[in-house]
Design a protein around this motif. Structure first.
Motif, PDB file in Angstrom:
ATOM      1  N   GLY A 192       0.767  -1.234   0.000  1.00 16.15           N
ATOM      2  CA  GLY A 192       0.000   0.000   0.000  1.00 16.15           C
ATOM      3  C   GLY A 192       0.797   1.282   0.000  1.00 16.15           C
ATOM      4  N   VAL A 193       2.105   1.208  -0.270  1.00 15.43           N
ATOM      5  CA  VAL A 193       2.917   2.426  -0.354  1.00 15.43           C
ATOM      6  C   VAL A 193       2.502   3.216  -1.587  1.00 15.43           C
ATOM      7  N   ASP A 194       2.442   4.526  -1.461  1.00 16.50           N
ATOM      8  CA  ASP A 194       2.013   5.384  -2.567  1.00 16.50           C
ATOM      9  C   ASP A 194       3.174   5.897  -3.416  1.00 16.50           C
ATOM     10  N   VAL A 195       4.289   6.222  -2.773  1.00 16.21           N
ATOM     11  CA  VAL A 195       5.424   6.795  -3.505  1.00 16.21           C
ATOM     12  C   VAL A 195       6.714   6.409  -2.795  1.00 16.21           C
ATOM     13  N   VAL A 196       7.752   6.147  -3.589  1.00 15.97           N
ATOM     14  CA  VAL A 196       9.037   5.700  -3.068  1.00 15.97           C
ATOM     15  C   VAL A 196      10.146   6.602  -3.597  1.00 15.97           C
ATOM     16  N   SER A 197      11.066   6.944  -2.704  1.00 14.52           N
ATOM     17  CA  SER A 197      12.336   7.526  -3.132  1.00 14.52           C
ATOM     18  C   SER A 197      13.298   6.360  -3.310  1.00 14.52           C
ATOM     19  N   LEU A 198      13.568   5.998  -4.542  1.00 13.51           N
ATOM     20  CA  LEU A 198      14.337   4.791  -4.841  1.00 13.51           C
ATOM     21  C   LEU A 198      15.821   5.109  -4.920  1.00 13.51           C
ATOM     22  N   GLY A 199      16.604   4.481  -4.050  1.00 14.42           N
ATOM     23  CA  GLY A 199      18.034   4.732  -3.999  1.00 14.42           C
ATOM     24  C   GLY A 199      18.807   3.967  -5.057  1.00 14.42           C
ATOM     25  N   ALA A 200      19.924   4.530  -5.476  1.00 17.01           N
ATOM     26  CA  ALA A 200      20.824   3.885  -6.425  1.00 17.01           C
ATOM     27  C   ALA A 200      22.282   4.091  -6.038  1.00 17.01           C
ATOM     28  N   ALA A 201      22.639   5.300  -5.615  1.00 23.34           N
ATOM     29  CA  ALA A 201      24.043   5.636  -5.380  1.00 23.34           C
ATOM     30  C   ALA A 201      24.675   4.768  -4.300  1.00 23.34           C
ATOM     31  N   LYS A 202      23.903   4.365  -3.290  1.00 24.01           N
ATOM     32  CA  LYS A 202      24.451   3.551  -2.211  1.00 24.01           C
ATOM     33  C   LYS A 202      24.577   2.080  -2.602  1.00 24.01           C
ATOM     34  N   ASN A 203      24.082   1.723  -3.772  1.00 22.33           N
ATOM     35  CA  ASN A 203      24.037   0.320  -4.172  1.00 22.33           C
ATOM     36  C   ASN A 203      24.707   0.085  -5.525  1.00 22.33           C
ATOM     37  N   GLY A 204      25.722   0.904  -5.826  1.00 22.82           N
ATOM     38  CA  GLY A 204      26.484   0.702  -7.053  1.00 22.82           C
ATOM     39  C   GLY A 204      26.317   1.766  -8.103  1.00 22.82           C
ATOM     40  N   GLY A 205      25.447   2.756  -7.863  1.00 22.67           N
ATOM     41  CA  GLY A 205      25.251   3.818  -8.836  1.00 22.67           C
ATOM     42  C   GLY A 205      26.316   4.897  -8.744  1.00 22.67           C
ATOM     43  N   MET A 206      26.321   5.808  -9.717  1.00 21.71           N
ATOM     44  CA  MET A 206      27.240   6.945  -9.713  1.00 21.71           C
ATOM     45  C   MET A 206      26.586   8.128  -9.033  1.00 21.71           C
ATOM     46  N   LEU A 207      25.494   8.610  -9.594  1.00 21.55           N
ATOM     47  CA  LEU A 207      24.689   9.669  -8.995  1.00 21.55           C
ATOM     48  C   LEU A 207      23.293   9.561  -9.581  1.00 21.55           C
ATOM     49  N   GLY A 208      22.340  10.021  -8.799  1.00 21.60           N
ATOM     50  CA  GLY A 208      20.968   9.960  -9.267  1.00 21.60           C
ATOM     51  C   GLY A 208      20.170   8.905  -8.528  1.00 21.60           C
ATOM     52  N   GLU A 209      18.920   9.227  -8.257  1.00 23.73           N
ATOM     53  CA  GLU A 209      17.958   8.328  -7.634  1.00 23.73           C
ATOM     54  C   GLU A 209      16.674   8.444  -8.455  1.00 23.73           C
ATOM     55  N   ALA A 210      15.551   8.061  -7.885  1.00 23.06           N
ATOM     56  CA  ALA A 210      14.296   8.194  -8.618  1.00 23.06           C
ATOM     57  C   ALA A 210      13.135   8.356  -7.656  1.00 23.06           C
ATOM     58  N   VAL A 211      12.117   9.082  -8.112  1.00 24.37           N
ATOM     59  CA  VAL A 211      10.803   9.089  -7.463  1.00 24.37           C
ATOM     60  C   VAL A 211       9.962   8.076  -8.223  1.00 24.37           C
ATOM     61  N   VAL A 212       9.398   7.111  -7.501  1.00 27.11           N
ATOM     62  CA  VAL A 212       8.546   6.108  -8.132  1.00 27.11           C
ATOM     63  C   VAL A 212       7.146   6.234  -7.547  1.00 27.11           C
ATOM     64  N   VAL A 213       6.214   6.665  -8.361  1.00 22.12           N
ATOM     65  CA  VAL A 213       4.811   6.761  -7.959  1.00 22.12           C
ATOM     66  C   VAL A 213       4.171   5.411  -8.232  1.00 22.12           C
ATOM     67  N   LEU A 214       3.514   4.841  -7.216  1.00 24.18           N
ATOM     68  CA  LEU A 214       3.050   3.466  -7.295  1.00 24.18           C
ATOM     69  C   LEU A 214       1.551   3.332  -7.489  1.00 24.18           C
ATOM     70  N   THR A 215       0.801   4.369  -7.174  1.00 32.68           N
ATOM     71  CA  THR A 215      -0.649   4.254  -7.216  1.00 32.68           C
ATOM     72  C   THR A 215      -1.260   5.397  -8.014  1.00 32.68           C
ATOM     73  N   ASP A 216      -2.353   5.106  -8.670  1.00 33.18           N
ATOM     74  CA  ASP A 216      -3.173   6.133  -9.305  1.00 33.18           C
ATOM     75  C   ASP A 216      -4.245   6.514  -8.290  1.00 33.18           C
ATOM     76  N   ASP A 217      -3.920   7.513  -7.472  1.00 31.74           N
ATOM     77  CA  ASP A 217      -4.775   7.807  -6.312  1.00 31.74           C
ATOM     78  C   ASP A 217      -5.650   9.027  -6.524  1.00 31.74           C
ATOM     79  N   THR A 218      -5.936   9.346  -7.764  1.00 29.00           N
ATOM     80  CA  THR A 218      -6.709  10.566  -8.023  1.00 29.00           C
ATOM     81  C   THR A 218      -8.087  10.499  -7.380  1.00 29.00           C
ATOM     82  N   ALA A 219      -8.702   9.314  -7.377  1.00 32.91           N
ATOM     83  CA  ALA A 219     -10.042   9.198  -6.811  1.00 32.91           C
ATOM     84  C   ALA A 219     -10.014   9.373  -5.298  1.00 32.91           C
ATOM     85  N   ARG A 220      -9.037   8.743  -4.637  1.00 27.90           N
ATOM     86  CA  ARG A 220      -8.985   8.819  -3.178  1.00 27.90           C
ATOM     87  C   ARG A 220      -8.598  10.214  -2.713  1.00 27.90           C
TER      88      ARG A 220
END
Length: 377
Positions: A192-220
């Motif tokens: 039921g998570v709505d949005v995630v700040s997805l990490g990359a740099a701490k797990n082998g990335g150079m720079l940059g992360e992501a916002v991942v929106v998981l739900t279409d919550d316009t109705a709620r």
């Protein structure tokens, strides 16, 4: 340089570096209109679910601020633990940039429970109070502990029952999934998570992360734009939109895997398959195993015996060990490898330290460090 200071110290994983080089082939449409970013979006729906929308950004603080701003009105507030990164280590960015008050609640070993929502539910509708709008959870927590799947579901249900959205600061989300033996979807979308700040740099990335929106919550939410509609504008307004987004997307795609590849490589026992596991899982499982080796090595060496000098302060559930030891011994051990003091110890002559493992930590790194700690004591 040997280190147990931060997984941010680690170099870029060769597979990520190769993906960046591959993306550097001729011209491509800017601001995310490139083929690499399109493949990343396709992969995000495979990993997180068909409603998932992924937005590459430049860093973790930016991902958190955008996620929270999209999730709350200007008069809103964010419920978070008292050790949450958004509360203690981002220089007030959610409040300074996002105009969102952080409502900190006491945690136990870094984790909070549904009572954190109950604590502020009575403020909803009170014009005198900042309005709780988001529950923000950190997975892995700042103290190295992991929320179980069941606990995440309870927290999300409690938040949604009060009309709050749920955000996860997932700078080490991969480590949590590896520790639990599940995929990324099972600890985000499915609980039921709505949005995630997805990490990359701490797990082998150079720079940059992501916002991942998981739900279409316009109705709620009653918001015709919803989270996915708000994030693109906030990403630009907060200076987190890279003109050459393809190079951030390439890193995320290298970690998540190309479309059509397995989304996880864990068995029911939580072990990582030798073949077929995506890079995010291989890296996270390795760094977790190095922390477990460090914890076991300290115990095997007798350093946890009464009077030996070391006391582990939190469960070792992911890729970090917290411990206290004499301050003088900590300084001597730091001559062998860098690490940070975390908090005061039980007395003035002791200090709590954090020993963090990364994707590039080796068995010999750990074993040498255990010997260095023993010698320092």
């Amino acid at each position: 340089m040997q280190h147990f200071a931060s997984d941010n110290y680690a170099p870029v994983h060769p597979e990520v570096m190769a993906a960046i080089a591959a993306a550097n082939d001729g011209a491509a449409v800017s601001y995310g209109g490139d083929p690499v970013s399109a493949r990343l979006q396709d992969r995000a729906t495979e990993v997180f679910g068909e409603r998932a929308r992924i937005f590459p950004v430049l860093n973790g603080t930016g991902a958190n601020v955008i996620s929270l701003m999209a999730s709350a009105p200007r008069w809103g507030a964010v419920i978070a633990s008292d050790v949450a990164h958004i509360h203690t280590d981002e220089n007030g960015a959610p409040e300074r940039v996002g105009s969102l008050k952080v409502l900190a609640v006491p945690s136990v070993a870094g984790r909070i429970g549904p009572d954190a929502v109950d604590r502020y539910a009575g403020d909803i509708g009170n014009v005198q109070r900042a309005q709780p709008a988001v529950l923000s959870l950190t997975q892995v927590t700042e103290l190295g502990t992991v929320y179980s799947v069941a606990d995440l579901k309870l927290l999300a249900d409690a938040a949604h029952a009060c009309g709050l959205r749920v955000h996860v600061d997932g700078s080490r989300l991969a480590n949590a999934a590896a520790a639990l033996g599940v995929g990324l979807r099972e600890i985000t979308t499915d609980v039921g998570v709505d949005v995630v700040s997805l990490g990359a740099a701490k797990n082998g990335g150079m720079l940059g992360e992501a916002v991942v929106v998981l739900t279409d919550d316009t109705a709620r939410s009653g918001d015709p734009a919803g989270l996915a509609g708000a994030v693109p504008y906030l990403r630009k307004a907060t200076m987190q939109l890279a003109s050459k987004t393809r190079f951030v997307s390439a890193q995320l795609l290298a970690l998540l895997g190309e479309p059509g590849t397995p989304t996880s490589g864990t068995s029911s026992s939580g072990t990582v398959a030798a073949d077929g596991a995506p890079l995010w899982l291989r890296n996270a499982a390795h760094s977790n195993s190095m922390a477990a080796r460090l914890r076991s090595g300290i115990e095997t060496a007798g350093l946890l015996e009464p009077g030996a000098g070391v006391r582990v302060t939190y469960p070792t559930e992911a890729n970090v060990v917290f411990a206290t030891l004499p301050r003088a011994a900590a300084d001597r051990a730091r001559e062998h490898a860098r690490f940070y003091d975390w908090a005061p110890g039980e007395s003035g002559d002791r200090v709590e330290v954090r020993w963090m493992c990364a994707w590039d930590t080796t068995d010999s790194d750990v074993d040498d460090f255990v010997r260095a700690i023993a010698a320092a004591l």
